[in-house]
Design a protein around this motif. Structure first.
Motif, PDB file in Angstrom:
ATOM      1  N   TYR A 190       0.825  -1.212   0.000  1.00 28.59           N
ATOM      2  CA  TYR A 190       0.000   0.000   0.000  1.00 28.59           C
ATOM      3  C   TYR A 190       0.863   1.267   0.000  1.00 28.59           C
ATOM      4  O   TYR A 190       0.637   2.183  -0.784  1.00 28.59           O
ATOM      5  CB  TYR A 190      -0.943   0.023   1.203  1.00 28.59           C
ATOM      6  N   THR A 191       1.845   1.322   0.873  1.00 26.91           N
ATOM      7  CA  THR A 191       2.653   2.542   0.962  1.00 26.91           C
ATOM      8  C   THR A 191       3.569   2.697  -0.250  1.00 26.91           C
ATOM      9  O   THR A 191       3.872   3.823  -0.640  1.00 26.91           O
ATOM     10  CB  THR A 191       3.463   2.595   2.276  1.00 26.91           C
TER      11      THR A 191
ATOM     12  N   LYS B 232     -12.232 -15.121  14.542  1.00 23.97           N
ATOM     13  CA  LYS B 232     -11.331 -16.147  15.079  1.00 23.97           C
ATOM     14  C   LYS B 232      -9.956 -15.621  15.484  1.00 23.97           C
ATOM     15  O   LYS B 232      -9.198 -16.318  16.145  1.00 23.97           O
ATOM     16  CB  LYS B 232     -11.178 -17.303  14.098  1.00 23.97           C
ATOM     17  N   GLY B 233      -9.636 -14.411  15.100  1.00 21.04           N
ATOM     18  CA  GLY B 233      -8.342 -13.841  15.452  1.00 21.04           C
ATOM     19  C   GLY B 233      -8.326 -12.372  15.090  1.00 21.04           C
ATOM     20  O   GLY B 233      -9.268 -11.858  14.481  1.00 21.04           O
ATOM     21  N   PRO B 234      -7.248 -11.675  15.431  1.00 24.77           N
ATOM     22  CA  PRO B 234      -7.194 -10.238  15.161  1.00 24.77           C
ATOM     23  C   PRO B 234      -7.027  -9.928  13.680  1.00 24.77           C
ATOM     24  O   PRO B 234      -6.467 -10.718  12.919  1.00 24.77           O
ATOM     25  CB  PRO B 234      -5.975  -9.770  15.960  1.00 24.77           C
ATOM     26  N   SER B 235      -7.540  -8.760  13.308  1.00 25.39           N
ATOM     27  CA  SER B 235      -7.367  -8.192  11.975  1.00 25.39           C
ATOM     28  C   SER B 235      -6.655  -6.861  12.136  1.00 25.39           C
ATOM     29  O   SER B 235      -6.636  -6.285  13.226  1.00 25.39           O
ATOM     30  CB  SER B 235      -8.725  -7.946  11.307  1.00 25.39           C
ATOM     31  N   VAL B 236      -6.091  -6.360  11.062  1.00 22.73           N
ATOM     32  CA  VAL B 236      -5.502  -5.025  11.069  1.00 22.73           C
ATOM     33  C   VAL B 236      -6.426  -4.109  10.292  1.00 22.73           C
ATOM     34  O   VAL B 236      -6.708  -4.350   9.115  1.00 22.73           O
ATOM     35  CB  VAL B 236      -4.089  -5.016  10.448  1.00 22.73           C
ATOM     36  N   MET B 237      -6.926  -3.082  10.971  1.00 19.97           N
ATOM     37  CA  MET B 237      -7.807  -2.093  10.361  1.00 19.97           C
ATOM     38  C   MET B 237      -6.933  -0.934   9.896  1.00 19.97           C
ATOM     39  O   MET B 237      -6.107  -0.424  10.665  1.00 19.97           O
ATOM     40  CB  MET B 237      -8.838  -1.587  11.372  1.00 19.97           C
ATOM     41  N   ILE B 238      -7.123  -0.521   8.641  1.00 17.10           N
ATOM     42  CA  ILE B 238      -6.240   0.479   8.039  1.00 17.10           C
ATOM     43  C   ILE B 238      -7.054   1.547   7.328  1.00 17.10           C
ATOM     44  O   ILE B 238      -7.883   1.231   6.471  1.00 17.10           O
ATOM     45  CB  ILE B 238      -5.298  -0.170   6.998  1.00 17.10           C
ATOM     46  N   ALA B 239      -6.815   2.793   7.665  1.00 18.36           N
ATOM     47  CA  ALA B 239      -7.346   3.921   6.901  1.00 18.36           C
ATOM     48  C   ALA B 239      -6.191   4.426   6.041  1.00 18.36           C
ATOM     49  O   ALA B 239      -5.096   4.686   6.547  1.00 18.36           O
ATOM     50  CB  ALA B 239      -7.862   5.014   7.819  1.00 18.36           C
ATOM     51  N   LEU B 240      -6.435   4.516   4.748  1.00 17.47           N
ATOM     52  CA  LEU B 240      -5.407   4.935   3.797  1.00 17.47           C
ATOM     53  C   LEU B 240      -5.878   6.169   3.053  1.00 17.47           C
ATOM     54  O   LEU B 240      -7.075   6.319   2.779  1.00 17.47           O
ATOM     55  CB  LEU B 240      -5.142   3.822   2.779  1.00 17.47           C
TER      56      LEU B 240
ATOM     57  N   ALA C 221       6.611  11.053   2.931  1.00 15.05           N
ATOM     58  CA  ALA C 221       7.853  11.355   2.231  1.00 15.05           C
ATOM     59  C   ALA C 221       7.851  10.754   0.830  1.00 15.05           C
ATOM     60  O   ALA C 221       8.431  11.326  -0.097  1.00 15.05           O
ATOM     61  CB  ALA C 221       9.043  10.833   3.041  1.00 15.05           C
ATOM     62  N   SER C 222       7.168   9.628   0.647  1.00 12.99           N
ATOM     63  CA  SER C 222       7.140   8.982  -0.677  1.00 12.99           C
ATOM     64  C   SER C 222       6.373   9.816  -1.699  1.00 12.99           C
ATOM     65  O   SER C 222       6.465   9.572  -2.886  1.00 12.99           O
ATOM     66  CB  SER C 222       6.520   7.583  -0.566  1.00 12.99           C
ATOM     67  N   ASN C 223       5.601  10.804  -1.238  1.00 10.63           N
ATOM     68  CA  ASN C 223       4.845  11.654  -2.150  1.00 10.63           C
ATOM     69  C   ASN C 223       5.639  12.883  -2.575  1.00 10.63           C
ATOM     70  O   ASN C 223       5.169  13.695  -3.355  1.00 10.63           O
ATOM     71  CB  ASN C 223       3.532  12.098  -1.498  1.00 10.63           C
ATOM     72  N   LYS C 224       6.846  13.021  -2.083  1.00  9.74           N
ATOM     73  CA  LYS C 224       7.695  14.152  -2.427  1.00  9.74           C
ATOM     74  C   LYS C 224       8.852  13.646  -3.284  1.00  9.74           C
ATOM     75  O   LYS C 224       9.241  12.484  -3.203  1.00  9.74           O
ATOM     76  CB  LYS C 224       8.267  14.801  -1.161  1.00  9.74           C
TER      77      LYS C 224
END
Length: 151
Positions: free
Chosen positions: A25-26, A67-75, A142-145
């Motif tokens: 994603y990044t 059944k287990g944890p998830s990673v919630m991501i706002a992009l 920084a990746s956008n610069k």
């Protein structure tokens, strides 16, 4: 700048894919503006997947997602919704393009490793479902610069 929601599902977390997925994603010039590890409850599954509650596959989906944890991501980023959906690939891994997350990592349609918003309306609803406004951060990655390689 557009905001969207993505989730690394329990099998992606258990398989140690958090870093690899976030990197995809990044690397696509998306900024992580909200991030949390969370184990979904049955009540949350019913709320988040409300449109599927009365469908025959929902009990299996609910069991999987709790059944287990998830990673919630706002992009956030330019055309973030389309970008994340392209990175994730088709919901059915058998139909996903090579190089997408689901092609590379998903064992089945049920356990397809990631979720992402499919429209501006769902992105707004899904981000708000998992994040309070004060848990979201705006910044220019920084990746956008333009950058210069030193050395």
């Amino acid at each position: 700048m557009e905001m969207t929601f993505a989730m690394i599902k329990p099998n992606g977390v258990k398989s140690g894919l958090i870093g690899r997925i976030l990197d995809r994603y990044t690397s696509a010039r998306l900024s992580v503006v909200g991030l949390k590890l969370h184990q979904m409850t049955s009540e949350e599954a019913r709320g988040f997947y409300a449109e599927h509650v009365n469908k025959p596959f929902f009990p299996e989906l609910e069991a999987y997602m709790t059944k287990g944890p998830s990673v919630m991501i706002a992009l956030a980023g330019e055309n973030a919704i389309a970008a994340v959906r392209a990175i994730n690939g088709a919901t059915n891994p058998a139909k996903a393009e090579p190089g997408t997350l689901r092609y590379d990592f998903a064992p089945s349609m049920t356990e397809n490793v990631v979720h992402s918003s499919d429209s501006p309306a769902s992105a707004e609803r899904e981000v708000a479902f998992w994040f309070k406004k004060e848990d979201l951060y705006e910044y220019e990655a920084a990746s956008n610069k333009a950058c210069t390689v030193l050395g």
